[in-house]
Design an enzyme around this catalytic site. Structure first.
Site, PDB file in Angstrom:
ATOM      1  N   GLY A 136      37.188  86.918  40.867  1.00  0.00           N
ATOM      2  CA  GLY A 136      35.913  87.567  41.465  1.00  0.00           C
ATOM      3  C   GLY A 136      34.934  88.461  40.569  1.00  0.00           C
ATOM      4  N   GLU A 137      34.369  89.482  41.269  1.00  0.00           N
ATOM      5  CA  GLU A 137      33.361  90.281  40.489  1.00  0.00           C
ATOM      6  C   GLU A 137      32.203  89.612  40.403  1.00  0.00           C
ATOM      7  OE1 GLU A 137      35.108  91.851  36.727  1.00  0.00           O
ATOM      8  OE2 GLU A 137      36.711  92.734  37.785  1.00  0.00           O
ATOM      9  N   GLY A 138      32.320  88.390  40.415  1.00  0.00           N
ATOM     10  CA  GLY A 138      30.798  87.540  39.774  1.00  0.00           C
ATOM     11  C   GLY A 138      31.270  86.747  38.542  1.00  0.00           C
TER      12      GLY A 138
END
Lengths: 338, 338
Positions: A305-307
């Site tokens: 995640g996080e981008g």
């Protein structure tokens, strides 16, 4: 999408100095982005901006993850100081990172690198009550809209979704089950890496929440309010605003994919702006992307995640568009076509 | 590879602020590259340099492609003036492009952007005689070695293979059949896009060449001389030199994969330095990578060559290593581990 610009892009791809079709998925992508922008070639993909929306989750109380809730706030500090993986990857590809507190459960120290847009201190426990009120969900969507406007107004051509929220794969799976009709057992994954007992509990928690609220996909904001998260709502608004302004938005993993389902339910044409950055290991991501009829660009076994996965896809998206701008044609380059 | 550096990298990956294993293939890759460099973290992947080796093929006379042989020289001009797809992609990711004439069939106008290292004006027709003499094959390998040295001495940390040569998927498939033992019908593809009649002829041409020379994988330079190409030989040397100097070399498509088989047959430990950039549509690429036990990073339906797929993989390789350099650890960032 603009069919005329797409036809122009398809025709231009055929004149570039390369065998027809030899750029595979990048050709399709460049044609889609011309349709989105309504011009050929579409504007360059750079500069790109990542927004990491952070929120906490009342459902954490149900024991769906071994990670303490405090880690959300700790990781926000890590993003703000540039020490997280998404920061390192964004530096590699030249993207900016904006961190947005849309619902972290604790008060965060002010920082010039953090946007304080907290709607509430975490959602409520979806197994007991709705995660958000409808008004809170709308306010969180509006945060995403505002952040998209801010980044686009500052010159970003492309937006990238990022997220942080301990336990947020649980609302993601709930949203995906609600919108796709898939069984929670099929779309619920191991998140950050949980044991089979916790996974079993997580599936039961999602079943319980869906049974309690019986959310209807015909009321997407209602679904979001019942079983979503504040960062999911913000990402929904972020996607919708990118699409409304005809800019591409690269989706990261399962959190973004679940928010994309909400966006598509609100405004089906927003899918035109969505680029699936990668295929998360989380099974819900594949289910959501199939529902949206999107194919991920990367498949690298990521589940952070996080981008991060979307950021890794950025140079590919940028290269697809760059080819239309910079590659010589058979006639101008004096190259004989087959 | 250095097991100690790999163990250090594995341990460091476990301390970075992310769930263990959540970077998937990027974690494995960073560990491999630490083993290659014999240090953890391994040196940054940037700057990277692409070398595009160009050559012509006597087997073109057998009608294996609809493209006229002149296109090789025309495309060299396109590379030198920055108008090809590989130039555009390299600009996107910040890699340099060096064009090397190792065997184009015609004399090329001198250019400061072109290295003239022509060993001969194209190979001979492999269905009639050996494509190269053993001495010519060795000289072409030495061109690749020299170019690798030149780029590494100029500061490149990572090398990227590129190629240009009308008809060069034919020698690639012949090399792959010879080294893997696969039937030519299985590893011969449609190249730049040929019809089924041409494909049938191409397979028969490869069968005829292999039947004529009966090349033995125990004599890799002999195989190269019989059924390879001058650019295949140069790429072999380029890979071997990168590996000997412990720098990663990102492989592009089927031409690079076939040259990688030659390199691996000469020096099996060179595989440690190879990173499979992408999976070409050409079926021989998958067969070669399986033989080398390498997994491609990207699968985007590309079949262009030039180095394009490998260039697109560069930011992913760079990000994998960058994480080891830049991401905070749980202890230093004050983030609680699960």
């Amino acid at each position: 999408p603009d069919e005329g610009a797409m036809a122009q892009a398809r025709e231009l791809q055929g004149r570039l100095t390369k065998p027809a079709g030899s750029l595979g998925r990048l050709e399709e992508l460049s044609i889609r982005l011309a349709g989105l922008a309504r011009t050929c070639p579409p504007p360059p993909v750079d500069p790109a901006a990542v927004a990491v929306f952070a929120g906490d989750h009342g459902v954490h109380a149900q024991g769906v993850t071994p990670w303490p809730r405090e880690v959300t706030a700790q990781m926000v500090h890590n993003f703000v100081t540039g020490g997280a993986v998404v920061n390192a990857f964004a530096r590699q590809v030249g993207a900016s990172v904006t961190v947005v507190d849309v619902g972290v459960a604790v008060e965060l120290p002010p920082s010039p690198h953090l946007l304080d847009r907290k709607v509430r201190e975490g959602t409520r426990d979806m197994t007991v009550e709705t995660a958000m009120t409808r008004d809170e969900a709308i306010r969180a969507i509006e945060v995403g809209i505002e952040v998209a406007d801010r980044l686009l107004d500052a010159g970003a051509h492309t937006l990238i979704t990022g997220d942080m929220g301990i336990a947020n794969t649980t609302p993601s799976a709930a949203l995906i089950a609600a919108f796709t009709g898939a069984d929670p057992g099929v779309v619920t994954g191991l998140g950050t890496g949980i044991d089979s007992e916790t996974h079993h509990r997580k599936v039961e928690v999602i079943r319980a929440a869906l049974a309690l609220h019986r959310p209807s996909p015909q009321d997407p904001i209602g679904v979001l309010a019942c079983v979503g998260g504040l960062e999911h709502a913000a990402i929904t608004g972020f996607i919708l605003r990118a699409a409304a302004r005809r800019h591409p938005v690269i989706l990261d993993g399962v959190i973004a994919c679940s928010a994309a389902l909400v966006a598509a339910a609100i405004a089906p044409e927003s899918v035109t702006a969505m680029v699936a950055g990668h295929l998360s290991v989380e099974p819900g991501a594949a289910a959501a992307l199939a529902h949206l009829d999107l194919s991920p660009l990367l498949d690298l076994g990521l589940r952070l995640g996080e981008g991060t996965g979307a950021v890794l896809a950025l140079p590919i998206v940028a290269s697809a568009v760059r080819a239309l701008h910079e590659v010589a044609t058979f006639d101008t380059a004096g190259v004989t076509d087959a």
